[in-house]
Design an enzyme around this catalytic site. Structure first.
Site, PDB file in Angstrom:
ATOM      1  N   PRO A   9       0.794  -1.220   0.000  1.00 25.94           N
ATOM      2  CA  PRO A   9       0.000   0.000   0.000  1.00 25.94           C
ATOM      3  C   PRO A   9       0.830   1.275   0.000  1.00 25.94           C
ATOM      4  CG  PRO A   9      -0.133  -1.099   2.132  1.00 25.94           C
ATOM      5  CD  PRO A   9       0.512  -2.058   1.182  1.00 25.94           C
ATOM      6  N   ASN A  10       0.328   2.232  -0.754  1.00 26.12           N
ATOM      7  CA  ASN A  10       0.876   3.594  -0.836  1.00 26.12           C
ATOM      8  C   ASN A  10       2.172   3.702  -1.636  1.00 26.12           C
ATOM      9  OD1 ASN A  10      -1.191   4.881   0.790  1.00 26.12           O
ATOM     10  ND2 ASN A  10      -0.323   3.729   2.503  1.00 26.12           N
ATOM     11  N   ARG A  17       4.170  11.040  -1.923  1.00 19.15           N
ATOM     12  CA  ARG A  17       4.107  10.806  -0.478  1.00 19.15           C
ATOM     13  C   ARG A  17       5.465  11.100   0.164  1.00 19.15           C
ATOM     14  NH1 ARG A  17       4.720   4.406   1.094  1.00 19.15           N
ATOM     15  NH2 ARG A  17       4.149   5.258   3.112  1.00 19.15           N
ATOM     16  N   TYR A  22      10.820   9.136   1.041  1.00 18.44           N
ATOM     17  CA  TYR A  22      10.765   8.154  -0.053  1.00 18.44           C
ATOM     18  C   TYR A  22      11.306   8.661  -1.383  1.00 18.44           C
ATOM     19  CZ  TYR A  22       7.848   5.733   3.343  1.00 18.44           C
ATOM     20  OH  TYR A  22       7.390   5.112   4.478  1.00 18.44           O
ATOM     21  N   ASN A  73       7.962  -5.715  -0.902  1.00 17.08           N
ATOM     22  CA  ASN A  73       7.911  -4.591   0.017  1.00 17.08           C
ATOM     23  C   ASN A  73       6.460  -4.501   0.471  1.00 17.08           C
ATOM     24  OD1 ASN A  73       7.787  -2.213   1.401  1.00 17.08           O
ATOM     25  ND2 ASN A  73       8.915  -0.990  -0.114  1.00 17.08           N
ATOM     26  N   ALA A  76       3.225  -0.851   4.803  1.00 17.38           N
ATOM     27  CA  ALA A  76       2.704  -0.827   6.179  1.00 17.38           C
ATOM     28  C   ALA A  76       2.304  -2.218   6.673  1.00 17.38           C
ATOM     29  CB  ALA A  76       1.520   0.124   6.261  1.00 17.38           C
ATOM     30  N   GLU A  97      12.718  -9.308   1.667  1.00 21.04           N
ATOM     31  CA  GLU A  97      11.901  -8.140   2.016  1.00 21.04           C
ATOM     32  C   GLU A  97      12.718  -6.872   1.772  1.00 21.04           C
ATOM     33  OE1 GLU A  97       9.552  -8.352   5.687  1.00 21.04           O
ATOM     34  OE2 GLU A  97      10.487  -6.445   6.250  1.00 21.04           O
ATOM     35  N   HIS A  99      12.715  -2.501   1.927  1.00 22.89           N
ATOM     36  CA  HIS A  99      12.118  -1.213   2.315  1.00 22.89           C
ATOM     37  C   HIS A  99      12.980  -0.096   1.748  1.00 22.89           C
ATOM     38  CE1 HIS A  99       9.323  -3.182   4.917  1.00 22.89           C
ATOM     39  NE2 HIS A  99      10.319  -3.915   5.386  1.00 22.89           N
ATOM     40  N   ARG A 106      13.388   4.649  12.221  1.00 24.30           N
ATOM     41  CA  ARG A 106      12.170   5.463  12.252  1.00 24.30           C
ATOM     42  C   ARG A 106      11.368   5.138  13.516  1.00 24.30           C
ATOM     43  NH1 ARG A 106       9.334   5.017   6.564  1.00 24.30           N
ATOM     44  NH2 ARG A 106       8.115   6.711   7.507  1.00 24.30           N
TER      45      ARG A 106
HETATM   46  C1  DQA Z   1       8.198   1.116   3.647  1.00 21.94           C
HETATM   47  C2  DQA Z   1       8.333   1.327   5.148  1.00 21.94           C
HETATM   48  C3  DQA Z   1       7.017   1.082   5.859  1.00 21.94           C
HETATM   49  O1  DQA Z   1       7.159   1.271   7.252  1.00 21.94           O
HETATM   50  C4  DQA Z   1       5.963   2.040   5.354  1.00 21.94           C
HETATM   51  O2  DQA Z   1       4.714   1.767   5.954  1.00 21.94           O
HETATM   52  C5  DQA Z   1       5.858   2.058   3.870  1.00 21.94           C
HETATM   53  C6  DQA Z   1       7.074   1.948   3.052  1.00 21.94           C
HETATM   54  C7  DQA Z   1       9.491   1.462   2.884  1.00 21.94           C
HETATM   55  O3  DQA Z   1       9.606   1.074   1.735  1.00 21.94           O
HETATM   56  O4  DQA Z   1      10.362   2.163   3.429  1.00 21.94           O
HETATM   57  O5  DQA Z   1       4.785   2.262   3.314  1.00 21.94           O
HETATM   58  O6  DQA Z   1       7.928  -0.264   3.417  1.00 21.94           O
END
Ligand code: DQA
Length: 151
Positions: A9-10, A17, A22, A73, A76, A97, A99, A106
């Protein structure tokens, strides 16, 4: 080697964002980066993104028989989703995984990762390059075995 890249998501909001966290590049830029890296590495990569937990579970399940490995990835859902962890365990494919940000530097809640329990490695805080590193790790492991997570 065929690798499925799954983004949660996102991540479709990249570039908009929280650019200070990011970056200013878009999700399309990320897909192009992954496809270019995969081509250079001689790997077949297919990218997916969803904002829905259940769809992410389905994408993981569909990787079985169609891919040798998964780069994920979960965004959240990393920090909350037992369903994604169980899906990764169910298919048993080697998974890494990723990120974009350094989740360990963080908020406290971002240090918890359910999905990583079914992954052979976690790459965090390296931006787009983290996806390339993840594919390199999977390529180096080879496509012959099921996952054997470190923990
Ligand atoms: C994320 C880190 C997560 O904590 C966050 O909720 C994201 C992006 C990252 O790529 O840094 O949406 O996965």
């Amino acid at each position: 080697m065929r690798i499925i890249i799954i983004n949660g998501p996102n991540l479709n909001m990249l570039g908009i964002r929280e650019p200070e966290i990011y970056g200013r590049e878009s999700y399309d830029d990320l897909v192009k980066y992954i496809e270019r890296s995969a081509m250079e590495m001689g790997v077949e990569a297919e990218c997916f993104q969803s904002n829905h937990e259940g769809e992410l579970v389905t994408l993981i399940q569909r990787a079985l028989g169609r891919a040798d490995a998964i780069v994920i990835n979960p965004a959240a859902y990393t920090h909350t989703s037992v369903a994604i962890l169980d899906a990764l365990k169910a298919v048993g494919l080697p998974a890494v995984e990723v990120h974009l940000s350094d989740v360990n530097a963080r908020e406290e809640f971002r240090r918890v990762s359910y999905s990583s329990l079914a992954c052979v490695a976690v790459v965090a805080g390296k931006g787009f390059a983290g996806y390339r590193e993840a594919m390199e790790l999977l390529l180096a492991r080879g496509s012959d075995s099921r996952s054997s997570p470190a923990r």
